[in-house]
Design a protein around this motif. Structure first.
Motif, PDB file in Angstrom:
ATOM      1  N   ALA A   1       0.825  -1.235   0.014  1.00 53.74           N
ATOM      2  CA  ALA A   1      -0.031   0.143   0.175  1.00 53.74           C
ATOM      3  C   ALA A   1       0.726   0.563   0.029  1.00 53.74           C
ATOM      4  CB  ALA A   1      -0.539  -0.014   1.225  1.00 53.74           C
ATOM      5  N   PHE A   2       1.734   0.906   0.093  1.00 51.98           N
ATOM      6  CA  PHE A   2       2.581   2.493   0.776  1.00 51.98           C
ATOM      7  C   PHE A   2       4.236   2.646   0.348  1.00 51.98           C
ATOM      8  CE2 PHE A   2      -0.088   2.109   4.597  1.00 51.98           C
ATOM      9  CZ  PHE A   2      -0.561   3.482   4.244  1.00 51.98           C
ATOM     10  N   GLY A   3       4.661   1.020  -0.267  1.00 50.48           N
ATOM     11  CA  GLY A   3       6.052   1.078  -0.555  1.00 50.48           C
ATOM     12  C   GLY A   3       7.239   0.272   0.275  1.00 50.48           C
ATOM     13  N   LYS A   4       7.153   1.730   0.994  1.00 50.81           N
ATOM     14  CA  LYS A   4       8.345   1.708   2.557  1.00 50.81           C
ATOM     15  C   LYS A   4       7.919   2.027   3.372  1.00 50.81           C
ATOM     16  CE  LYS A   4      11.950   4.366  -0.005  1.00 50.81           C
ATOM     17  NZ  LYS A   4      13.087   5.381   0.041  1.00 50.81           N
ATOM     18  N   VAL A   5       7.775   0.835   4.452  1.00 50.99           N
ATOM     19  CA  VAL A   5       7.201   1.523   5.493  1.00 50.99           C
ATOM     20  C   VAL A   5       8.191   0.306   6.865  1.00 50.99           C
ATOM     21  CG1 VAL A   5       4.751   0.554   4.734  1.00 50.99           C
ATOM     22  CG2 VAL A   5       6.007  -0.431   6.257  1.00 50.99           C
ATOM     23  N   TYR A   6       7.728   1.026   7.771  1.00 53.20           N
ATOM     24  CA  TYR A   6       8.503   0.863   8.999  1.00 53.20           C
ATOM     25  C   TYR A   6       7.092   0.654   9.926  1.00 53.20           C
ATOM     26  CZ  TYR A   6       8.999   5.592  10.759  1.00 53.20           C
ATOM     27  OH  TYR A   6       8.935   6.951  11.244  1.00 53.20           O
ATOM     28  N   CYS A   7       7.457  -0.123  11.213  1.00 51.18           N
ATOM     29  CA  CYS A   7       6.433  -0.449  12.507  1.00 51.18           C
ATOM     30  C   CYS A   7       8.044  -0.033  13.940  1.00 51.18           C
ATOM     31  CB  CYS A   7       6.267  -1.644  12.670  1.00 51.18           C
ATOM     32  SG  CYS A   7       6.534  -3.445  12.659  1.00 51.18           S
ATOM     33  N   PHE A   8       7.147   0.218  14.412  1.00 56.73           N
ATOM     34  CA  PHE A   8       7.985   0.299  15.475  1.00 56.73           C
ATOM     35  C   PHE A   8       7.876  -0.280  16.769  1.00 56.73           C
ATOM     36  CE2 PHE A   8      12.242   3.359  16.747  1.00 56.73           C
ATOM     37  CZ  PHE A   8      12.229   2.577  17.956  1.00 56.73           C
ATOM     38  N   GLY A   9       7.783  -0.973  18.048  1.00 60.24           N
ATOM     39  CA  GLY A   9       6.449  -0.778  18.667  1.00 60.24           C
ATOM     40  C   GLY A   9       7.785  -2.194  20.086  1.00 60.24           C
ATOM     41  N   PRO A  10       7.164  -2.683  20.428  1.00 58.72           N
ATOM     42  CA  PRO A  10       7.321  -3.682  21.499  1.00 58.72           C
ATOM     43  C   PRO A  10       7.143  -5.435  21.609  1.00 58.72           C
ATOM     44  CG  PRO A  10       5.245  -3.244  22.612  1.00 58.72           C
ATOM     45  CD  PRO A  10       5.684  -2.175  21.414  1.00 58.72           C
TER      46      PRO A  10
ATOM     47  N   ILE B   1      12.807 -10.250  28.190  1.00 59.31           N
ATOM     48  CA  ILE B   1      11.417 -10.418  27.947  1.00 59.31           C
ATOM     49  C   ILE B   1      10.693  -9.828  26.776  1.00 59.31           C
ATOM     50  CG2 ILE B   1       9.247 -11.562  28.106  1.00 59.31           C
ATOM     51  CD1 ILE B   1      12.014 -13.931  28.859  1.00 59.31           C
ATOM     52  N   GLU B   2      10.344  -8.565  27.130  1.00 62.01           N
ATOM     53  CA  GLU B   2      10.351  -7.399  26.718  1.00 62.01           C
ATOM     54  C   GLU B   2      10.915  -6.026  26.000  1.00 62.01           C
ATOM     55  OE1 GLU B   2       6.900  -5.916  28.600  1.00 62.01           O
ATOM     56  OE2 GLU B   2       7.329  -3.306  27.394  1.00 62.01           O
ATOM     57  N   PHE B   3      11.182  -6.172  24.690  1.00 57.77           N
ATOM     58  CA  PHE B   3      12.493  -4.899  23.934  1.00 57.77           C
ATOM     59  C   PHE B   3      11.229  -5.351  23.181  1.00 57.77           C
ATOM     60  CE2 PHE B   3      13.103  -7.782  20.355  1.00 57.77           C
ATOM     61  CZ  PHE B   3      12.924  -9.196  20.377  1.00 57.77           C
ATOM     62  N   TRP B   4      12.113  -3.336  22.701  1.00 49.87           N
ATOM     63  CA  TRP B   4      11.366  -2.829  21.403  1.00 49.87           C
ATOM     64  C   TRP B   4      12.188  -3.015  19.968  1.00 49.87           C
ATOM     65  CZ3 TRP B   4       7.746   1.696  20.958  1.00 49.87           C
ATOM     66  CH2 TRP B   4       7.240   1.240  22.302  1.00 49.87           C
ATOM     67  N   MET B   5      11.652  -2.746  18.892  1.00 49.56           N
ATOM     68  CA  MET B   5      12.192  -3.485  18.236  1.00 49.56           C
ATOM     69  C   MET B   5      11.817  -2.375  16.537  1.00 49.56           C
ATOM     70  SD  MET B   5      13.011  -7.096  16.049  1.00 49.56           S
ATOM     71  CE  MET B   5      11.260  -7.908  15.806  1.00 49.56           C
ATOM     72  N   VAL B   6      12.794  -1.626  15.923  1.00 53.14           N
ATOM     73  CA  VAL B   6      12.203  -1.415  14.290  1.00 53.14           C
ATOM     74  C   VAL B   6      12.197  -1.938  13.363  1.00 53.14           C
ATOM     75  CG1 VAL B   6      14.819   0.357  14.223  1.00 53.14           C
ATOM     76  CG2 VAL B   6      12.459   0.618  13.283  1.00 53.14           C
ATOM     77  N   GLU B   7      11.387  -1.948  12.682  1.00 55.35           N
ATOM     78  CA  GLU B   7      11.505  -3.216  11.599  1.00 55.35           C
ATOM     79  C   GLU B   7      11.126  -2.228  10.180  1.00 55.35           C
ATOM     80  OE1 GLU B   7       9.770  -6.993  12.543  1.00 55.35           O
ATOM     81  OE2 GLU B   7       8.215  -5.567  13.876  1.00 55.35           O
ATOM     82  N   PRO B   8      11.803  -2.025   9.366  1.00 52.87           N
ATOM     83  CA  PRO B   8      11.634  -1.318   8.258  1.00 52.87           C
ATOM     84  C   PRO B   8      11.588  -2.804   6.952  1.00 52.87           C
ATOM     85  CG  PRO B   8      13.969  -0.643   8.349  1.00 52.87           C
ATOM     86  CD  PRO B   8      13.545  -1.864   9.795  1.00 52.87           C
ATOM     87  N   GLU B   9      10.346  -1.929   6.156  1.00 57.33           N
ATOM     88  CA  GLU B   9      10.243  -3.126   4.898  1.00 57.33           C
ATOM     89  C   GLU B   9      10.600  -2.729   3.890  1.00 57.33           C
ATOM     90  OE1 GLU B   9       9.826  -6.751   5.737  1.00 57.33           O
ATOM     91  OE2 GLU B   9       9.346  -7.452   3.668  1.00 57.33           O
ATOM     92  N   ALA B  10      10.377  -3.125   2.691  1.00 58.35           N
ATOM     93  CA  ALA B  10      10.376  -2.606   1.234  1.00 58.35           C
ATOM     94  C   ALA B  10       9.847  -3.054   0.347  1.00 58.35           C
ATOM     95  CB  ALA B  10      11.559  -1.391   0.939  1.00 58.35           C
ATOM     96  N   ALA B  11       8.947  -2.729  -0.728  1.00 58.97           N
ATOM     97  CA  ALA B  11       8.880  -3.269  -2.068  1.00 58.97           C
ATOM     98  C   ALA B  11       9.744  -3.298  -3.184  1.00 58.97           C
ATOM     99  CB  ALA B  11       7.462  -2.472  -2.035  1.00 58.97           C
TER     100      ALA B  11
END
Length: 442
Positions: free
Chosen positions: A207-216, A230-240
């Motif tokens: 839908a957006f081409g290039k995205v990232y999510c940022f969360g626990p 046990i609970e940590f944070w990740m930034v996850e970029p993804e791109a078509a």
RNA sequence: UCCUCGAUAGCUCAAUGGCAGAGCAUCCGGCUGUUAACCGGAGGGUUGCAGGUUCGAGUCCUGCUCGAGGAGCCA
């Protein structure tokens, strides 16, 4: 900032400790907490903490009167107070400036048994008192650097044209079916806490081409090491349309941007925690790349008992990273030790287009990522091979049915990056309130 | 789940099987330039829990609980 040719009116400026240098010889008002005090009969040194820094305030009987002096002399550690006084440059004061107290107001007097003294404490005690421990200068510095790292991630990805599209925390099934997930009741149905936003990212890129999510992210594994929460944070970029090689370039540019941002904005914090910036300033692209196969050979040469197809342990990662001054990519892992959605290497189906980024100085894996399978039939085959419940992956397969494209993405663990950049021995200090095996409180 | 180490004052730690101690913190007193200030004094203990050995256990033995480091596990 203020004029020194004083009139009969003496303005009082609201200031913070970090900005106090701009108010030399002016009267300012500081709001904070009593970090420490040293008294010497008729003169008292108040060490005030306001969240932006620490400053020495000097009060004397002559300056504020006998009654006010005695009250101040008896004030307990961590009492909150507002202090008004004149900013003076003085080499004897830590930080180079001190406040000559003219007036003060006690906002709330602390009880006389504040547990965290200025002496050494054990880790169990500090973690039990994490809600108070975060007040100390060292913890403030680490968490400030964390905030700047998070900001740098977002700034970089925004600048690169990525759209922040966050993934849900409550999910109906495991993303990969491998790790142990926390389960919860979702109105009679079983739901799980997210261990990755990647699958949702793959939907969002269409839908957006290039995205990232940022969360626990949550892992119910009984891991008990310096690298695990046990609970940590990740930034996850993804791109078509992003190829594997383009992804590696994106990763090294992002990590470099983060390091440069911290070096440029957190000088005081790095110095507070005793981190040598010199080691960080070596982090410049390109990062070295080594294939999994070459990494296995490297370990064998170093006398490690390992054969092709084994996954790396923490000691192996450290041994590999030790060969390089910069973060190092390990690429082309065996297919069977990686996740089901990894794209096979063209001409070498035994390996995949996946890469881990290992931080220097033994900090281990900070990024894992790769190119994803975009062919419908291959993905379906892999889902069967891994015995994954097809009904949970039908929407994911849809992404390969309607305009599928080659795409890549990665996940970066924030706490491990903070631990590395700060040079810490354990990730538990990199998050405000760590959740660990055997520790849910405070 | 496994391996190693640990648990003594609010905190950090001492104590050869033989009187339960120190520093810091707290309280009282002293000191006009301190730098985790310093100096003098006071209070503060079910030695993690339950058994056992011994004339005598903080110390030795057994079990348990809790914690730390690591392994396994873990994009």
């Amino acid at each position: 900032m203020c004029s020194t040719n004083s009139t009969t009116e003496h303005p009082i400026y609201d200031a913070t400790v970090s900005k106090v240098g701009a108010y030399e010889n002016c009267t300012v008002r500081l709001k904070g907490w009593l970090y420490n005090k040293r008294s010497s009969g008729k003169i008292i040194f108040i060490i005030l903490r306001d969240g932006t820094g620490i400053i020495q305030c000097v009060a004397s009987v002559n300056g504020i009167g006998q009654d006010e002096f005695e009250k101040l002399d008896k004030l307990n550690q961590e009492s909150s107070l507002i202090v008004e006084g004149v900013v003076k440059k003085d080499p004897r004061a830590p930080g180079g400036y001190e406040l000559e107290v003219k007036n003060y107001y006690i906002v709330s007097e602390a009880f006389d048994d504040y547990p965290i003294t200025l002496k050494e404490h054990g880790i169990e005690f500090l973690l039990d008192n994490r809600h108070l421990w975060i007040r100390t200068p060292r913890q403030r510095a680490i968490l400030t650097i964390r905030a700047q790292i998070v900001k740098a991630c977002r700034d970089f990805l925004d600048k690169e044209g990525f759209v922040n599209v966050d993934a849900p925390i409550l999910t109906p099934s495991a993303c990969e079916g491998t790790t142990t997930l926390f389960s919860t009741d979702y109105f009679g149905e079983k739901a799980y806490l997210s261990q990755s936003g990647q699958l949702y990212n793959e939907a969002a890129i269409m839908a957006f081409g290039k995205v990232y999510c940022f969360g626990p992210t949550f892992r119910a594994e009984k891991s008990k090491t310096r690298r695990h929460l046990i609970e940590f944070w990740m930034v996850e970029p993804e791109a078509a349309f992003m190829t594997f090689d383009e992804m590696l370039v994106l990763e090294e540019n992002m990590v470099t941007y983060i390091v440069e941002h911290v070096l440029a904005n957190c000088q005081n914090e790095l110095s507070e925690i005793g981190r040598d910036p010199e080691k960080l300033s070596q982090v410049k692209p390109p990062f070295p790349r080594i294939t999994y196969s070459d990494a296995v050979d490297l370990l064998k040469r170093n006398g490690v008992d390992i054969s092709w197809g084994d996954d790396f342990g923490a000691a192996d990662e450290t041994a590999i990273a030790k060969e390089f001054a910069k973060p190092v990519f390990v690429t082309h892992y065996p297919t069977k030790i990686k996740a089901f959605y990894m794209q096979p290497t063209p001409g070498d189906p035994e390996t995949v287009l996946g890469a881990d980024l290992l931080a220097p100085e033994g900090y281990g894996e900070i990024i894992g990522g790769g190119e994803r399978i975009y062919d419908y039939h291959l993905l379906l085959e892999r889902i069967h091979e891994h015995n994954l419940p097809l009904e949970d992956y039908e929407w994911y397969l849809d992404l390969r049915k309607y305009g599928s494209v080659p795409h890549s993405g990665f996940g970066m663990g924030i706490e491990r990056v903070v631990a590395w950049i700060c040079g810490l021995g354990h990730v538990r200090e990199t998050i405000p309130f760590p959740r660990m095996l055997n520790r849910l409180r405070p």
